[in-house]
Design a protein around this motif. Structure first.
Motif, short mmCIF file in Angstrom:
data_model
loop_
_atom_site.label_atom_id
_atom_site.label_comp_id
_atom_site.label_asym_id
_atom_site.label_seq_id
_atom_site.Cartn_x
_atom_site.Cartn_y
_atom_site.Cartn_z
N SER A 130 -5.59 6.35 -2.82
CA SER A 130 -6.66 6.01 -1.89
C SER A 130 -7.97 5.76 -2.64
O SER A 130 -8.84 5.04 -2.14
CB SER A 130 -6.83 7.12 -0.85
OG SER A 130 -5.63 7.22 -0.10
N ILE A 131 -8.12 6.35 -3.82
CA ILE A 131 -9.32 6.09 -4.63
C ILE A 131 -9.35 4.61 -5.01
O ILE A 131 -10.42 3.98 -5.05
CB ILE A 131 -9.32 7.00 -5.89
CG1 ILE A 131 -9.64 8.46 -5.49
CG2 ILE A 131 -10.28 6.49 -6.95
CD1 ILE A 131 -11.09 8.73 -5.12
N GLU A 132 -8.17 4.02 -5.23
CA GLU A 132 -8.07 2.59 -5.53
C GLU A 132 -8.55 1.78 -4.33
O GLU A 132 -9.28 0.78 -4.48
CB GLU A 132 -6.60 2.27 -5.86
CG GLU A 132 -6.40 1.12 -6.80
CD GLU A 132 -7.35 1.11 -7.98
OE1 GLU A 132 -8.05 0.09 -8.10
OE2 GLU A 132 -7.42 2.09 -8.76
N LEU A 133 -8.15 2.20 -3.14
CA LEU A 133 -8.58 1.50 -1.91
C LEU A 133 -10.10 1.67 -1.71
O LEU A 133 -10.78 0.75 -1.26
CB LEU A 133 -7.82 2.05 -0.69
CG LEU A 133 -6.30 1.93 -0.74
CD1 LEU A 133 -5.66 2.51 0.51
CD2 LEU A 133 -5.86 0.47 -0.92
N LEU A 134 -10.61 2.85 -2.06
CA LEU A 134 -12.05 3.11 -1.93
C LEU A 134 -12.85 2.15 -2.82
O LEU A 134 -13.90 1.65 -2.42
CB LEU A 134 -12.35 4.56 -2.29
CG LEU A 134 -13.80 5.02 -2.17
CD1 LEU A 134 -14.30 4.94 -0.73
CD2 LEU A 134 -13.97 6.44 -2.70
N TYR B 140 0.81 -1.23 0.00
CA TYR B 140 0.00 0.00 0.00
C TYR B 140 0.84 1.27 0.00
O TYR B 140 0.30 2.37 0.11
CB TYR B 140 -0.96 -0.01 1.20
CG TYR B 140 -1.85 -1.24 1.19
CD1 TYR B 140 -2.67 -1.50 0.10
CD2 TYR B 140 -1.82 -2.15 2.24
CE1 TYR B 140 -3.45 -2.64 0.06
CE2 TYR B 140 -2.61 -3.30 2.20
CZ TYR B 140 -3.41 -3.54 1.11
OH TYR B 140 -4.18 -4.66 1.06
N ALA B 141 2.15 1.12 -0.14
CA ALA B 141 3.03 2.30 -0.15
C ALA B 141 2.72 3.15 -1.37
O ALA B 141 2.78 2.68 -2.51
CB ALA B 141 4.49 1.88 -0.14
N GLY B 142 2.34 4.40 -1.13
CA GLY B 142 2.09 5.34 -2.23
C GLY B 142 0.84 5.05 -3.04
O GLY B 142 0.59 5.71 -4.05
#
Ligand code: MG
Length: 179
Positions: free
Chosen positions: A73-77, A68-70
């Motif tokens: 956050s939209i990808e995580l959403l 998850y480095a860098g």
């Protein structure tokens, strides 16, 4: 219906890009974090996970994991959206507030809403993102960091089924309307 809340803070630092709601905002500093440190998307994810009682982003995307480095956050959403789907939750609406002294965020608000709605595959009118200052007070007022709060409402398939039963009740005579 289920409600959830999320809160997050990231420190402002030189040499980092400022990314809020998936929008790259030109500014002298950016937020420090393991991912892209998109504080408002983090608050939204925690509100959604909280409403579903599915833990928090620290559990799903630990900041000790180099994967998850860098990361955006939209990808995580998007992943949170898929997780909710797997658990048969539907998003009712999301309301978030970014707390920052500077820069002015109004010009970027609509793009943030578009990004969040697209990531979750919901309508833009289900997403609200606002911004406020704290009048120069506290760590946000001094420009040391940016905070964000969010609430989210989730519906479950059962909520819709119940509504349909109530609406249709009487046509077959087989159910007793509570009204
Ligand atoms: Mg965070």
């Amino acid at each position: 219906m289920r409600i959830g809340m999320g809160y997050d803070v990231h420190r402002l630092a030189e040499g980092r890009e400022l990314i809020l709601g998936g929008v790259r905002i030109p500014w002298e500093k950016g937020l420090l974090g393991h991912s892209d440190a998109d504080v408002v998307v983090h608050a939204i994810m925690d509100a959604l996970l909280g409403a579903a009682a599915l833990g928090d982003i620290g559990k799903h995307f630990p900041d000790t994991d180099p994967a998850y480095a860098g990361i955006s956050s939209i990808e995580l959403l998007k992943r949170v959206g898929r997780l909710l789907e797997e658990h048969f939750y539907f998003i009712g609406n999301i309301d978030a507030t970014i707390i920052a002294q500077r820069p002015k965020l109004a010009p970027y608000r609509e793009e943030m809403v578009r990004n969040v709605a697209a990531a979750l595959e919901i309508s833009e009118n289900q997403v609200s993102i606002k911004a406020t200052t704290e009048e120069g007070l506290g760590f946000t007022g001094r420009g040391e960091g940016i905070a964000a709060q969010a609430v989210a409402l989730l519906n479950q398939a059962a909520d819709y089924a119940y509504a349909d039963v109530r609406r249709d009740c009487g046509s077959c005579g087989g159910c007793q309307s509570p009204e």
